[in-house]
Design a protein around this motif. Structure first.
Motif, mmCIF file in Angstrom:
data_model
loop_
_atom_site.group_PDB
_atom_site.id
_atom_site.type_symbol
_atom_site.label_atom_id
_atom_site.label_comp_id
_atom_site.label_asym_id
_atom_site.label_seq_id
_atom_site.Cartn_x
_atom_site.Cartn_y
_atom_site.Cartn_z
ATOM 1 N N ASN A 22 21.633 -11.711 -16.645
ATOM 2 C CA ASN A 22 21.935 -13.106 -16.966
ATOM 3 C C ASN A 22 20.809 -13.985 -16.437
ATOM 4 O O ASN A 22 20.555 -14.027 -15.232
ATOM 5 C CB ASN A 22 23.271 -13.511 -16.319
ATOM 6 N N PRO A 23 20.099 -14.703 -17.319
ATOM 7 C CA PRO A 23 18.931 -15.457 -16.853
ATOM 8 C C PRO A 23 19.275 -16.541 -15.834
ATOM 9 O O PRO A 23 18.497 -16.806 -14.917
ATOM 10 C CB PRO A 23 18.357 -16.063 -18.148
ATOM 11 N N THR A 24 20.441 -17.165 -15.963
ATOM 12 C CA THR A 24 20.822 -18.215 -15.022
ATOM 13 C C THR A 24 21.096 -17.646 -13.638
ATOM 14 O O THR A 24 20.600 -18.165 -12.623
ATOM 15 C CB THR A 24 22.060 -18.964 -15.538
ATOM 16 N N LEU A 25 21.867 -16.558 -13.581
ATOM 17 C CA LEU A 25 22.175 -15.929 -12.303
ATOM 18 C C LEU A 25 20.924 -15.312 -11.681
ATOM 19 O O LEU A 25 20.707 -15.409 -10.464
ATOM 20 C CB LEU A 25 23.260 -14.868 -12.491
ATOM 21 N N GLN B 105 17.822 -16.241 -12.117
ATOM 22 C CA GLN B 105 16.954 -17.311 -11.637
ATOM 23 C C GLN B 105 17.471 -17.899 -10.333
ATOM 24 O O GLN B 105 16.683 -18.289 -9.464
ATOM 25 C CB GLN B 105 16.850 -18.407 -12.705
ATOM 26 N N ALA B 106 18.787 -17.943 -10.161
ATOM 27 C CA ALA B 106 19.354 -18.468 -8.917
ATOM 28 C C ALA B 106 18.986 -17.582 -7.729
ATOM 29 O O ALA B 106 18.694 -18.087 -6.640
ATOM 30 C CB ALA B 106 20.870 -18.581 -9.048
ATOM 31 N N VAL B 107 18.990 -16.263 -7.931
ATOM 32 C CA VAL B 107 18.596 -15.351 -6.854
ATOM 33 C C VAL B 107 17.127 -15.561 -6.496
ATOM 34 O O VAL B 107 16.755 -15.656 -5.317
ATOM 35 C CB VAL B 107 18.848 -13.889 -7.264
ATOM 36 N N ILE B 108 16.275 -15.648 -7.507
ATOM 37 C CA ILE B 108 14.847 -15.849 -7.265
ATOM 38 C C ILE B 108 14.596 -17.175 -6.575
ATOM 39 O O ILE B 108 13.811 -17.270 -5.615
ATOM 40 C CB ILE B 108 14.064 -15.765 -8.594
ATOM 41 N N GLN B 109 15.272 -18.239 -7.032
ATOM 42 C CA GLN B 109 15.084 -19.560 -6.426
ATOM 43 C C GLN B 109 15.532 -19.566 -4.971
ATOM 44 O O GLN B 109 14.882 -20.195 -4.117
ATOM 45 C CB GLN B 109 15.876 -20.602 -7.226
ATOM 46 N N THR B 110 16.604 -18.865 -4.668
ATOM 47 C CA THR B 110 17.065 -18.791 -3.280
ATOM 48 C C THR B 110 16.025 -18.120 -2.398
ATOM 49 O O THR B 110 15.725 -18.600 -1.287
ATOM 50 C CB THR B 110 18.389 -18.018 -3.206
ATOM 51 N N LEU B 111 15.452 -17.017 -2.858
ATOM 52 C CA LEU B 111 14.440 -16.310 -2.067
ATOM 53 C C LEU B 111 13.171 -17.149 -1.929
ATOM 54 O O LEU B 111 12.528 -17.138 -0.871
ATOM 55 C CB LEU B 111 14.119 -14.966 -2.721
ATOM 56 N N VAL B 112 12.806 -17.865 -2.982
ATOM 57 C CA VAL B 112 11.615 -18.726 -2.913
ATOM 58 C C VAL B 112 11.819 -19.834 -1.880
ATOM 59 O O VAL B 112 10.949 -20.094 -1.034
ATOM 60 C CB VAL B 112 11.307 -19.319 -4.302
ATOM 61 N N LEU B 113 12.974 -20.498 -1.923
ATOM 62 C CA LEU B 113 13.245 -21.566 -0.965
ATOM 63 C C LEU B 113 13.293 -21.033 0.464
ATOM 64 O O LEU B 113 12.739 -21.643 1.386
ATOM 65 C CB LEU B 113 14.569 -22.251 -1.310
ATOM 66 N N ALA B 114 13.954 -19.894 0.655
ATOM 67 C CA ALA B 114 14.055 -19.328 1.999
ATOM 68 C C ALA B 114 12.690 -18.911 2.525
ATOM 69 O O ALA B 114 12.354 -19.157 3.690
ATOM 70 C CB ALA B 114 15.019 -18.136 1.992
ATOM 71 N N GLY B 115 11.874 -18.279 1.665
ATOM 72 C CA GLY B 115 10.558 -17.841 2.110
ATOM 73 C C GLY B 115 9.628 -19.004 2.430
ATOM 74 O O GLY B 115 8.978 -19.020 3.487
ATOM 75 N N LEU B 116 9.555 -19.988 1.529
ATOM 76 C CA LEU B 116 8.674 -21.135 1.769
ATOM 77 C C LEU B 116 9.121 -21.944 2.982
ATOM 78 O O LEU B 116 8.283 -22.391 3.786
ATOM 79 C CB LEU B 116 8.637 -22.025 0.520
ATOM 80 N N THR B 117 10.421 -22.147 3.113
ATOM 81 C CA THR B 117 10.924 -22.905 4.259
ATOM 82 C C THR B 117 10.591 -22.204 5.566
ATOM 83 O O THR B 117 10.181 -22.845 6.544
ATOM 84 C CB THR B 117 12.446 -23.103 4.139
ATOM 85 N N ALA C 41 17.108 -24.520 -13.316
ATOM 86 C CA ALA C 41 16.048 -23.622 -12.861
ATOM 87 C C ALA C 41 15.752 -23.768 -11.382
ATOM 88 O O ALA C 41 15.159 -22.872 -10.778
ATOM 89 C CB ALA C 41 14.780 -23.858 -13.672
ATOM 90 N N THR C 42 16.134 -24.895 -10.778
ATOM 91 C CA THR C 42 15.872 -25.115 -9.353
ATOM 92 C C THR C 42 17.140 -25.023 -8.512
ATOM 93 O O THR C 42 17.131 -25.393 -7.344
ATOM 94 C CB THR C 42 15.232 -26.494 -9.140
ATOM 95 N N GLN C 43 18.231 -24.517 -9.093
ATOM 96 C CA GLN C 43 19.478 -24.372 -8.346
ATOM 97 C C GLN C 43 19.528 -22.997 -7.688
ATOM 98 O O GLN C 43 19.435 -21.980 -8.372
ATOM 99 C CB GLN C 43 20.690 -24.542 -9.270
ATOM 100 N N PRO C 44 19.692 -22.929 -6.363
ATOM 101 C CA PRO C 44 19.863 -21.633 -5.703
ATOM 102 C C PRO C 44 21.274 -21.100 -5.911
ATOM 103 O O PRO C 44 22.106 -21.718 -6.583
ATOM 104 C CB PRO C 44 19.577 -21.955 -4.237
ATOM 105 N N MET C 45 21.552 -19.977 -5.295
ATOM 106 C CA MET C 45 22.841 -19.320 -5.514
ATOM 107 C C MET C 45 24.008 -20.171 -5.044
ATOM 108 O O MET C 45 25.044 -20.226 -5.720
ATOM 109 C CB MET C 45 22.850 -17.962 -4.790
ATOM 110 N N SER C 46 23.885 -20.827 -3.910
ATOM 111 C CA SER C 46 25.002 -21.610 -3.382
ATOM 112 C C SER C 46 25.409 -22.732 -4.330
ATOM 113 O O SER C 46 26.598 -22.955 -4.578
ATOM 114 C CB SER C 46 24.618 -22.185 -2.018
ATOM 115 N N VAL C 47 24.432 -23.438 -4.876
ATOM 116 C CA VAL C 47 24.725 -24.550 -5.788
ATOM 117 C C VAL C 47 25.308 -24.034 -7.096
ATOM 118 O O VAL C 47 26.260 -24.615 -7.649
ATOM 119 C CB VAL C 47 23.449 -25.374 -6.042
ATOM 120 N N LEU C 48 24.758 -22.937 -7.607
ATOM 121 C CA LEU C 48 25.255 -22.386 -8.873
ATOM 122 C C LEU C 48 26.693 -21.898 -8.732
ATOM 123 O O LEU C 48 27.526 -22.127 -9.628
ATOM 124 C CB LEU C 48 24.350 -21.242 -9.326
#
Length: 311
Positions: free
Chosen positions: A86-89, A91-103, A246-253
């Protein structure tokens, strides 16, 4: 006066026994059944709903009330309905890892420098900056999220909502963790190592780089793990600063779908993945901290977890 062997042997038997009123010979330090029962009730109340949600993420059918057999199709095998496809789900996993890594990459070095600066180079401003170190513990997260939203949309419009704003907000919110944990480590190791290095000819910067930072490595690693785990399940800040799906992490989704009545086993699988990320990060931090501090003194499990938590 000499004491006979018989008197020495019988001495423990003459110790005074404390009794509870109305209960002769009772033990005032008896097992607190009521408190222990309440503790177990709280643990069950907290863990059972999570365990049920994780269990039904492996349900073969789409029901969340009836168990229909074990399956991993909601993770990898159910076409567009699984987290992997599922592209939405996905993308949420990828966005979460990106935010966690950059932060983590941005927040930890700033927090470490902040802690060293406050602890080692004292001035009038450093005393005031002590308050900034506990900023996230004083300001409610919702208030900070709304303030950052207004700042990004009204003043710093060149940033804009999205990944950049989310990372900036998460760094502001989590910078207190590495600052507090590293400063606690600084207090425990003292200044003798730096002073010995400078006496041997090292510059102030060389003493920090060659002596102080290696000693701070356990605290730095623990703070990085804590920031990563905190970012994975953050909701309030990223919900305010996200722009599109596209910028929503798992928690928001997960919140958006459940709040809109679109729950299902795929969302359970997504929540299980988020829980797994957090647990793995904490376990890595715990065992790595114990391994890196193995030569100092024996640390128990409770003390290691306390050090990682910065308490």
């Amino acid at each position: 006066m000499a004491i006979s062997v018989d008197e020495q042997v019988s001495a423990p038997s003459r110790r005074r026994t404390f009794s509870l009123p109305g209960r002769p010979g009772g033990n005032p330090w008896r097992r607190p059944w009521a408190m222990e029962g309440f503790t177990w009730l709280y643990i069950v109340w907290s863990i059972v709903p999570i365990a049920i949600a994780v269990l039904f993420s492996f349900n073969k059918g789409a029901s969340q009330a009836t168990w229909q057999g074990f399956s991993t199709k909601w993770y990898v095998g159910s076409g567009v309905n699984s987290v992997l496809h599922n592209p939405t789900l996905h993308q949420a996993v990828i966005q979460t890892l990106v935010l966690a890594g950059l932060t983590t990459v941005i927040c930890v070095p700033i927090g470490v420098g902040f802690a060293i600066g406050i602890d080692r180079w004292r001035s009038r401003t450093s005393t005031g900056l002590n308050l900034v170190m506990i900023f996230s513990f004083v300001i409610p997260e919702l208030l900070l999220a709304v303030a950052l939203f207004l700042l990004v949309t009204q003043a710093l419009t060149f940033i804009g909502l999205g990944t950049e704003a989310e990372v900036a907000g998460l760094v502001v919110w989590n910078i207190s963790w590495p600052a507090i944990i590293v400063r606690a480590r600084l207090v425990s190791i003292g200044r003798s190592y730096e002073e010995a290095a400078t006496d041997l000819g090292a510059s102030r910067l060389g003493a920090v780089r060659r002596v102080l930072l290696p000693l701070l490595l356990p605290a730095i690693f623990a703070s990085a793990v804590l920031v990563f785990a905190s970012t994975v399940d953050d909701f309030v800040i990223v919900e305010q600063l996200s722009s599109t799906a596209a910028t929503q992490p798992m928690s928001v989704l997960i919140y958006a779908n459940v709040h809109g009545g679109l729950s299902g086993p795929a969302l359970n699988a997504l929540a299980t993945i988020m829980l797994l990320f957090t647990l793995v990060a904490v376990l890595i931090g715990f065992f790595a901290y114990r391994w890196m501090t193995r030569g100092e003194r024996t640390k128990g499990t409770a003390e290691a977890l306390t050090s990682i938590a910065g308490i």
